[in-house]
Motif scaffolding. Structure first.
Motif, PDB file in Angstrom:
ATOM      1  N   GLY A   1      13.049  -5.277  -5.450  1.00 50.55           N
ATOM      2  CA  GLY A   1      12.545  -5.716  -4.145  1.00 50.55           C
ATOM      3  C   GLY A   1      12.012  -4.585  -3.281  1.00 50.55           C
ATOM      4  O   GLY A   1      11.829  -4.752  -2.075  1.00 50.55           O
ATOM      5  N   GLY A   2      11.780  -3.409  -3.899  1.00 51.86           N
ATOM      6  CA  GLY A   2      11.309  -2.253  -3.126  1.00 51.86           C
ATOM      7  C   GLY A   2       9.855  -2.387  -2.700  1.00 51.86           C
ATOM      8  O   GLY A   2       9.137  -3.293  -3.133  1.00 51.86           O
ATOM      9  N   PHE A   3       9.446  -1.478  -1.842  1.00 53.43           N
ATOM     10  CA  PHE A   3       8.090  -1.505  -1.288  1.00 53.43           C
ATOM     11  C   PHE A   3       7.228  -0.416  -1.918  1.00 53.43           C
ATOM     12  O   PHE A   3       7.738   0.591  -2.407  1.00 53.43           O
ATOM     13  N   SER A   4       5.931  -0.631  -1.836  1.00 49.76           N
ATOM     14  CA  SER A   4       5.012   0.489  -2.104  1.00 49.76           C
ATOM     15  C   SER A   4       4.309   0.760  -0.776  1.00 49.76           C
ATOM     16  O   SER A   4       3.624  -0.105  -0.232  1.00 49.76           O
ATOM     17  N   VAL A   5       4.539   1.958  -0.263  1.00 48.76           N
ATOM     18  CA  VAL A   5       4.118   2.242   1.114  1.00 48.76           C
ATOM     19  C   VAL A   5       3.077   3.361   1.146  1.00 48.76           C
ATOM     20  O   VAL A   5       3.286   4.434   0.566  1.00 48.76           O
ATOM     21  N   LEU A   6       1.998   3.107   1.846  1.00 44.43           N
ATOM     22  CA  LEU A   6       1.038   4.171   2.150  1.00 44.43           C
ATOM     23  C   LEU A   6       1.470   4.772   3.482  1.00 44.43           C
ATOM     24  O   LEU A   6       1.525   4.065   4.497  1.00 44.43           O
ATOM     25  N   VAL A   7       1.829   6.056   3.470  1.00 40.26           N
ATOM     26  CA  VAL A   7       2.238   6.721   4.713  1.00 40.26           C
ATOM     27  C   VAL A   7       1.110   7.630   5.167  1.00 40.26           C
ATOM     28  O   VAL A   7       0.815   8.642   4.529  1.00 40.26           O
ATOM     29  N   THR A   8       0.470   7.297   6.288  1.00 38.12           N
ATOM     30  CA  THR A   8      -0.566   8.180   6.818  1.00 38.12           C
ATOM     31  C   THR A   8       0.106   9.232   7.703  1.00 38.12           C
ATOM     32  O   THR A   8       1.144   8.965   8.314  1.00 38.12           O
ATOM     33  N   GLY A   9      -0.460  10.420   7.721  1.00 35.47           N
ATOM     34  CA  GLY A   9       0.187  11.509   8.467  1.00 35.47           C
ATOM     35  C   GLY A   9       1.464  11.955   7.771  1.00 35.47           C
ATOM     36  O   GLY A   9       2.420  12.405   8.406  1.00 35.47           O
ATOM     37  N   ALA A  10       1.457  11.853   6.432  1.00 36.02           N
ATOM     38  CA  ALA A  10       2.681  12.120   5.670  1.00 36.02           C
ATOM     39  C   ALA A  10       3.120  13.580   5.749  1.00 36.02           C
ATOM     40  O   ALA A  10       4.304  13.886   5.586  1.00 36.02           O
TER      41      ALA A  10
ATOM     42  N   ARG B   1      15.384   6.047  -1.300  1.00 39.53           N
ATOM     43  CA  ARG B   1      16.045   4.758  -1.566  1.00 39.53           C
ATOM     44  C   ARG B   1      15.312   3.961  -2.637  1.00 39.53           C
ATOM     45  O   ARG B   1      15.675   2.814  -2.934  1.00 39.53           O
ATOM     46  N   GLY B   2      14.237   4.516  -3.195  1.00 41.22           N
ATOM     47  CA  GLY B   2      13.583   3.887  -4.349  1.00 41.22           C
ATOM     48  C   GLY B   2      12.274   3.180  -4.056  1.00 41.22           C
ATOM     49  O   GLY B   2      11.752   2.453  -4.899  1.00 41.22           O
ATOM     50  N   ASP B   3      11.747   3.365  -2.848  1.00 37.74           N
ATOM     51  CA  ASP B   3      10.424   2.788  -2.580  1.00 37.74           C
ATOM     52  C   ASP B   3       9.340   3.701  -3.159  1.00 37.74           C
ATOM     53  O   ASP B   3       9.546   4.904  -3.305  1.00 37.74           O
ATOM     54  N   GLY B   4       8.202   3.124  -3.459  1.00 39.31           N
ATOM     55  CA  GLY B   4       7.047   3.927  -3.877  1.00 39.31           C
ATOM     56  C   GLY B   4       6.338   4.423  -2.624  1.00 39.31           C
ATOM     57  O   GLY B   4       6.176   3.671  -1.667  1.00 39.31           O
ATOM     58  N   VAL B   5       5.963   5.690  -2.621  1.00 34.40           N
ATOM     59  CA  VAL B   5       5.318   6.263  -1.429  1.00 34.40           C
ATOM     60  C   VAL B   5       4.097   7.075  -1.832  1.00 34.40           C
ATOM     61  O   VAL B   5       4.175   7.911  -2.723  1.00 34.40           O
ATOM     62  N   VAL B   6       2.982   6.801  -1.171  1.00 33.36           N
ATOM     63  CA  VAL B   6       1.804   7.660  -1.305  1.00 33.36           C
ATOM     64  C   VAL B   6       1.484   8.175   0.091  1.00 33.36           C
ATOM     65  O   VAL B   6       1.390   7.395   1.045  1.00 33.36           O
ATOM     66  N   GLY B   7       1.347   9.482   0.208  1.00 35.13           N
ATOM     67  CA  GLY B   7       1.044  10.072   1.514  1.00 35.13           C
ATOM     68  C   GLY B   7      -0.439  10.349   1.671  1.00 35.13           C
ATOM     69  O   GLY B   7      -1.165  10.524   0.684  1.00 35.13           O
ATOM     70  N   LEU B   8      -0.874  10.374   2.913  1.00 36.66           N
ATOM     71  CA  LEU B   8      -2.263  10.722   3.228  1.00 36.66           C
ATOM     72  C   LEU B   8      -2.222  11.605   4.471  1.00 36.66           C
ATOM     73  O   LEU B   8      -1.514  11.284   5.435  1.00 36.66           O
TER      74      LEU B   8
END
Ligand SMILES: O=C(O)[C@H]1O[C@H](OP(=O)(O)OP(=O)(O)OC[C@H]2O[C@@H](n3ccc(=O)[nH]c3=O)[C@H](O)[C@@H]2O)[C@H](O)[C@@H](O)[C@@H]1O
Length: 446
Positions: free
Chosen positions: A90-99, A114-121
């Motif tokens: 049930g995890g998220f895939s999150v685009l984090v701007t200003g990472a 905590r196991g979410d997918g994260v892509v930074g920008l």
């Protein structure tokens, strides 16, 4: 062939006057026709030449973009997909701007842990020392979070990111921060906080699925309000700085995208966030640097010698508020760029609820640093500051379970510990040893 036509139209044997006149008219017509068709051919030629020049130019542009861009290609896409991979049910895939920013780094790490997918920008601009941003990026990458170098105004890059990953959420923290810098560089606020926001929302609205969006507004939207504590329902139409005005505009703009396209939006009004890996432009950070270097600090004071006060909020509390906002965000309702039903729209204060004066902040720093500050107390210049901030957090408490737990004393202790470990400190020279990015970023420093 041309000769034949000419002979037929203009027989060389002269005839009667009438015929002669007809011939003269025909000749003039032919000359005219011949010159018009020549012009027409020339025009066609020029158009073709211009068109081929333009297409060649765009080919050169796109190929140089392809070869020079820091993004794109199969290897890049693989890295992005891996960074976005969800590692919990049930995890998220999150685009984090200003990472690579202060809050962005902390939120990205918390999500990843905590196991979410994260892509930074992040665009790694030079508003403050980019080496600190690079060090934060290195920290994120050591935890498997890729930070793409790019601007939120780059619609092609955003479209590509959404093409590669069906992000469930966007944590939008990229912004031109700082209240007083707006006097110096107003355009940068419009670029990032208005134009960039719209470009990002356009990408989100067109994405399939549409992500839910959580983004950073600011306590500065309360502007010249005097009623305390500040509540979300209070008026926010008297900003004291262009920074505040662009954040307020962001709240209106996100409302529009929620209304028209069904994007789920949560705006968070942060109250003077501080802590390890913080922003060097902020008072607690620059005071620390100056105190350690034996340089004077400027402490602003309000009208009638009243001390300025801020509801300083520790980064870990802010991170909890951000993560809880993602957890409670409902899905966006639109698809194919069209709204399919009403979507969630929320705004929360994330503060500490206990304002502290600036001289009291300096006192805490002096104790933690064991160095007396050289203070210049001056009247607050009219460049965007407000005299005080104080958050009412009852909405965030009720809907997000938000409960700040770190007071300024404890939070600054952690900041000073990080600062000394990151920059180093040699008391004998009262200077700073090392420098931003001079040491390997480690998770322990957080
Ligand atoms: O809460 C917010 O929304 C905002 O909080 C901070 O803005 P600010 O509260 O002005 O934070 P600082 O720049 O760290 O200033 C804190 C206090 O120190 C004072 N100050 C600042 C600088 C200085 O040299 N001397 C000084 O007395 C300011 O007047 C202010 O009262 C951030 O910089 C903004 O990006 C953020 O949006």
């Amino acid at each position: 062939m041309m000769r034949l036509m000419e002979d037929e139209l203009f027989p060389s044997t002269p005839g009667k006057v009438k015929i002669e006149r007809t011939h003269t008219i025909n000749r003039q017509f032919h000359r005219c026709f011949a010159s018009t068709s020549t012009m027409f051919l020339w025009a066609l030629f020029l158009i073709a030449l211009t068109a081929s020049y333009l297409s060649f130019q765009s080919f050169v542009d796109s190929s140089s973009r392809y070869f020079n861009a820091s993004w794109g290609g199969m290897h890049w896409e693989k890295q992005i997909r891996s960074s976005a991979t969800v590692r919990r049910p049930g995890g998220f895939s999150v685009l984090v701007t200003g990472a690579a920013g202060f809050v962005g780094t902390h939120v990205s790490l918390a999500l990843r842990k905590r196991g979410d997918g994260v892509v930074g920008l992040d665009n790694f601009n030079s508003y403050y020392d980019p080496s600190l941003k690079k060090a934060r990026k290195a920290l994120l990458e050591s935890h498997g979070v890729v930070v793409v170098e790019g601007d939120i105004n780059d619609a092609r890059l955003l479209a590509k990111l959404f093409d590669v990953v069906p992000f469930s959420h966007v944590m939008h923290l990229a912004a031109q921060a700082g209240v007083r810098y707006a006097i110096e560089n107003p355009a940068s606020y419009v670029h990032s906080n208005i134009a960039g926001l719209v470009t990002l929302l356009e990408a989100c609205k067109s994405a399939d699925p549409q992500p839910a969006i959580v983004w950073a507004s600011s306590s500065s939207v309360y502007g010249l309000n005097e009623k305390v504590p500040f509540s979300e329902a209070d008026r926010t139409d008297r900003p004291a700085s262009l920074y505040a005005a662009t954040k307020k505009a962001g709240e209106e703009i996100t409302h529009t995208y929620n209304h028209i396209y069904g994007l789920s939006i949560t705006g968070l009004r942060f109250f003077t966030v501080y802590g390890p890996w913080g922003r060097p432009d902020m008072a607690y950070f620059s005071f620390t640097r100056n105190i350690l270097q034996g340089k004077p600090i400027t402490v602003y004071r309000g009208k009638n010698r009243v001390d300025l006060a801020r509801d300083f909020t520790y980064i870990d509390d802010i991170v909890k508020g951000c993560v809880a906002s993602l957890d409670t965000a409902e899905k966006s309702t639109g698809s194919g760029g069209r709204k399919r039903g009403p979507a969630q729209y929320r705004i929360f204060n994330l503060g500490n609820t206990s304002p502290v004066t600036v001289p009291a902040l300096v006192g805490i720093l002096e104790r933690h640093l064991k160095v007396k500050a050289k203070k210049n107390v001056v009247e607050m210049p009219g460049n965007g500051d407000v005299p005080f901030t104080h958050a009412n957090i009852s909405s965030a408490r009720a809907e997000l379970g938000y409960r700040p737990t770190t007071n300024l004393e404890a939070g600054l202790r952690k900041f000073v510990k990080w600062y000394l470990s990151y920059y180093g400190y040699n008391p004998r020279s009262s200077g700073i040893a090392g420098g931003a990015g001079s040491r390997t970023a480690s998770a322990k420093s957080l």
